[in-house]
Design an enzyme around this catalytic site. Structure first.
Site: not given
Ligand SMILES: Cc1ncc(C[n+]2csc(CCOP(=O)(O)OP(=O)(O)O)c2C)c(N)n1
Ligand SMILES: [Mg+2]
Length: 802
Positions: A524, A549-550, A493, A546, A591
């Site tokens: 993801e 956390d993701y 991304e 990115q 984040h």
């Protein structure tokens, strides 16, 4: 006579007849393998069975268009396809059913996977790539339904890159200008999984040669289509993807699973369009049956109506093909009967051969063990007991290695009071037994090839005078990597046009083109799948997530697929994909996370690198790109604007994995940490030093592998106190570090104080500076806890603060 039963123009009718009868024989053999396989499980010779009965004819049609260089990423129903394309044999199929650990006999997984988990060997004995374009290729199956989808996308993407990037045309062992199709298979019910939709959308966006077959038998175990699929029809739902005048999309075909002629025609059309136009294609094969039910775990009479069961008999694809052969005068009743009988015979022979080979090796090992205890018995050692153990083992018709293990342990217990000299043969056997079975059941968690990450030589950085923002160090590293190797490409991304949100690739899309520095949708799981599949085809992807956390969205494919690949194929396959992300120390619940415990426990089989700055990160990327192993690299989110010296040997320098760096020396305590916590530890160490407490700070640099040379315990021998600083929850990565240092490295012996972990709170971090201060470990807290530890040791020198 039906038109489709006529020979294609290039074939004589007799040749056509031979081919069709060959297909029928193959279908019958596969069916027999299913019937006999189930019997073997129900009579206790194997533990579990799942078979491809009911899908034989469709898979034979698919195999006809599967060319050398093509790829399969599918699921457990595909035995007929594997047999028909020569990627497996009936004997190998049974070897897997019995869990034969010999890769010559069971090349898919060396007995590690349940039956129906297919794979071809992509690597030689040393772990180097074999050519891929002169043979059919099958990526190793996994059990989670739809788990084959993300890998499939990457396998298809590789064809696009090999076709469109002329610098890759020389890599002819991997691709002939991208002419290869990635074939996917999936059950109808598994299309309910989100990753199926994510992948099909991405395939259409990217326009890659992905040919997806859905074996639609109307059920997912006992649950009928009405609970699985809106309108009970997956191709109708997907019709919005149909290629049209607006471009980008896929072709969709529908065909019945019992219609041999229709299937052959459909697969020909589907493969032609997919290969030539590089357009994704979906083939929904409906009216598929499952004559023996889902698996050996249950019986389909429990959930299918009488009418459905009768319909399944009538529309059994083999019965229908038989009718078709006779009706079209391609074979007489006697001829098809003969083929069926011969198939039964040949499958029985293959099953016996697989069983005999499996058992004879174990029996040989049983005999070897019995020789040892019999010889000891002859010397008067546990004579009666050893005779009983030996007789018991040798009387077993289907012995297992576990039986030898049990007997061996019993023998060791019986000889507990003897001296070493007397029981030496038993001790030697114990070591050999463990070594052999460790290789059988626990080898190849990581690459064992000459290119393994731990074999990459260290080249220290050489610094010039230039000092730059951290992101520029990373960008220089990626620039050099892309310059030297056309197989390197990066995507994720915002990675393309703006060169990632922190500019690690800024300007590199203009320099290397959109194919190599590419923006992706927000997905993801399949982004990482792209990296996985493409890396299996010889490319060197850097897949970006990115923010850390993701990563949880992508953790499924990392854990189930990437991390298990070497292991589940027993060194037969590898995927040197790099997953790049950034994390730690920003603010807010989504984040600033650092779920490193969750990650390292989920991805054993990958490397997990946590560099403290961008120079270390660059060195780690260089190491990884020289190796053949998959890894996750977590960069420090707050490090991109911090000034660092720019190495002048950017193209060459490496940072060894598994080797900690000592950032500061001290004699009072050893503080082990990593990533962004390093700077906080240094800050706290300055405060402690003002009170005469000197802390040794060690940056582990990589959590997996962890301190391979046990440097931390050497420090502990001097300081006798251990502090672990970590941003994860209590008992997260810090617990892993404790286990490694105290248990694995024997650090417990050198402790004068209780080991101390300083971690984040058990909740996710609150937003804002204050949220961070009260959620994550900071210098004040570190000072307080380490000082208190020293106070408990020497309250005179360090009086109580509180
Ligand atoms: C992620 C996941 N959930 C559940 C299962 C258990 N499971 C195994 S097969 C299966 C049904 C699959 O049905 P379908 O996709 O239609 O394939 P079929 O077996 O009918 O060919 C289920 C639920 C699994 N293996 N993986
Ligand atoms: Mg199904």
């Amino acid at each position: 006579m039906e038109e489709a039963a006529n020979a294609p123009a290039a074939l004589t009718r007799e040749d056509f007849r031979k081919q069709v009868l060959h297909d029928y024989r193959m279908a019958c053999e596969s069916r027999q393998a299913s019937l006999l396989g189930r019997k073997e499980v129900l009579t206790g010779k194997a533990k579990f069975g799942i078979f491809g009965d009911g899908k034989e004819v469709a898979q034979i049609a698919m195999a006809k268009v599967f060319q050398n260089g093509d790829w399969r990423s599918g699921y457990y129903r595909d035995q007929t396809f594997m047999f028909a394309r020569g990627m497996s044999s009936v004997q190998q199929f049974f070897a897997q059913l019995y869990a034969d650990p010999d890769t010559d006999r069971e090349p898919a997984s060396g007995g590690r996977s349940m039956n129906g988990h297919f794979a071809t060997r992509l690597l030689d004995e040393q772990g180097n790539w074999l050519p891929q374009t002169d043979r059919p290729n099958c990526s190793a199956d996994i059990s989670p339904t739809a788990g084959q989808m993300p890998r499939l996308l990457g396998l298809a993407l590789a064809s696009k890159l090999y076709r469109e990037n002329a610098d890759l045309h020389a890599y002819t062992d991997f691709s002939l200008k991208g002419n290869e199709i990635a074939f996917g298979t999936i059950g109808n019910a598994s299309t309910s999984e989100g990753i199926f939709w994510e992948t099909m959308n991405a395939a259409c966006v990217m326009q890659v040669p992905l040919l997806m077959s859905v074996w639609d038998d109307g059920y997912g175990i006992s649950v009928p289509a009405k609970y699985q699929t809106a309108k009970e029809d997956i191709s109708r739902l997907l019709s919005g993807f149909q290629t049209d005048k607006f471009g980008q999309g896929m072709e969709i075909f529908n065909v019945k699973g019992w219609d041999y002629a229709g299937l052959c025609k459909t697969y020909k059309m589907a493969a032609d369009v997919c290969r030539q136009k590089h357009t994704p294609v979906l083939v929904q094969v409906t009216e598929v049956t499952q004559p023996q039910g889902h698996s050996t775990s249950g019986s389909h009479e429990r959930y299918k109506s009488k009418e459905r069961l009768e319909w399944e008999k009538e529309y059994d694809c083999i019965a229908k093909m038989r009718e078709w052969l006779i009706a079209n005068e391609l074979a007489t009743v006697e001829e098809v009967d003969a083929i069926e009988n011969e198939a039964t015979q040949s499958v029985g022979d293959a099953q016996q051969a697989a069983l005999n080979a499996f058992l004879s090796t174990i029996k040989f090992e049983v005999a070897g063990f019995c020789d040892i205890i019999n010889a000891m018995a002859a010397q008067g050692i546990a004579t009666a007991e050893f005779a009983e153990i030996s007789a018991g083992l040798q009387s077993k018709s289907d012995p297992l290695r576990k039986d030898i293990g049990n007997a061996l342990h019993k023998a060791l217990r019986l000889t507990a009071s003897l001296g070493v000299a007397q029981k030496q043969p038993l001790l030697d056997y114990y070591n050999r037994f463990n070594e052999l079975n460790n290789n059988r059941y626990s080898s190849h968690l990581h690459s064992q090839s000459p290119d393994s990450a731990l074999s990459v030589p260290e080249v220290p950085p050489v610094f010039g005078d230039e000092t730059v923002d951290g992101y520029m160090v990373i960008r220089a590293c990626f620039d050099a990597a892309m310059q030297r190797d056309p197989r390197v490409f990066a995507f994720g991304e915002d990675v393309g046009k703006i060169g990632d949100v922190n500019q690690g690739f800024s300007g590199l899309q203009e320099k290397y083109g959109e194919l190599r520095v590419t923006d992706k949708g927000i997905r993801e799981w399949s982004i990482v799948g792209e990296g996985l599949g493409a890396s299996m085809r010889g490319l060197r992807p850097i897949a970006e997530i990115q923010y850390l956390d993701y990563l949880l969205y992508a953790l499924v494919v990392m854990s189930d697929d990437i991390a298990t690949l070497q292991y589940r194929s027993k060194g037969g396959q590898k995927a040197p994909v790099i997953i790049r992300t950034r994390g730690h120390r920003l603010e807010g619940i989504w984040h600033s996370g650092s779920p490193m415990g969750t990650i390292i426990h989920a991805v054993r089989g990958m490397h997990v690198c946590v560099p403290r700055n961008m120079t270390q990160a660059a060195g780690i990327y260089n190491t990884l790109l020289k190796s053949d192993e998959p890894a996750l690299v977590v960069e420090c989110l707050n490090g991109y604007r911090i000034k660092e010296k720019l190495p002048i040997n950017m193209d060459e320098f490496t940072v060894p994995l598994g080797r900690p760096d000592t950032l500061r020396f001290g004699e009072h305590a050893t503080l082990v940490t990593y990533g962004s916590c390093c700077r906080i530890a240094l800050e706290a160490a300055d405060m402690l030093a003002e009170h005469g407490i000197r802390v040794e700070i060690i940056d582990v640099q990589t959590l997996l592998p962890f301190d391979v040379n046990h440097l931390i315990v050497e420090s502990l021998k001097e300081t006798n106190r251990l502090v672990v600083l970590d941003e994860d929850v209590p008992g997260g990565a810090s617990a892993f570090i404790l286990q490694q240092v105290l248990e694995n490295q024997g650090g417990y012996r050198y402790l004068d104080s209780a080991p101390l972990t300083i971690t984040a709170q058990p909740h996710r971090p609150a937003y804002g500076t204050d949220g961070d201060y009260f959620s994550k470990p900071g210098a004040d807290e570190i000072f307080m806890k380490v000082y208190t530890m020293m106070h408990e040791t020497d309250p005179v020198t360090w009086p109580a603060l509180l």
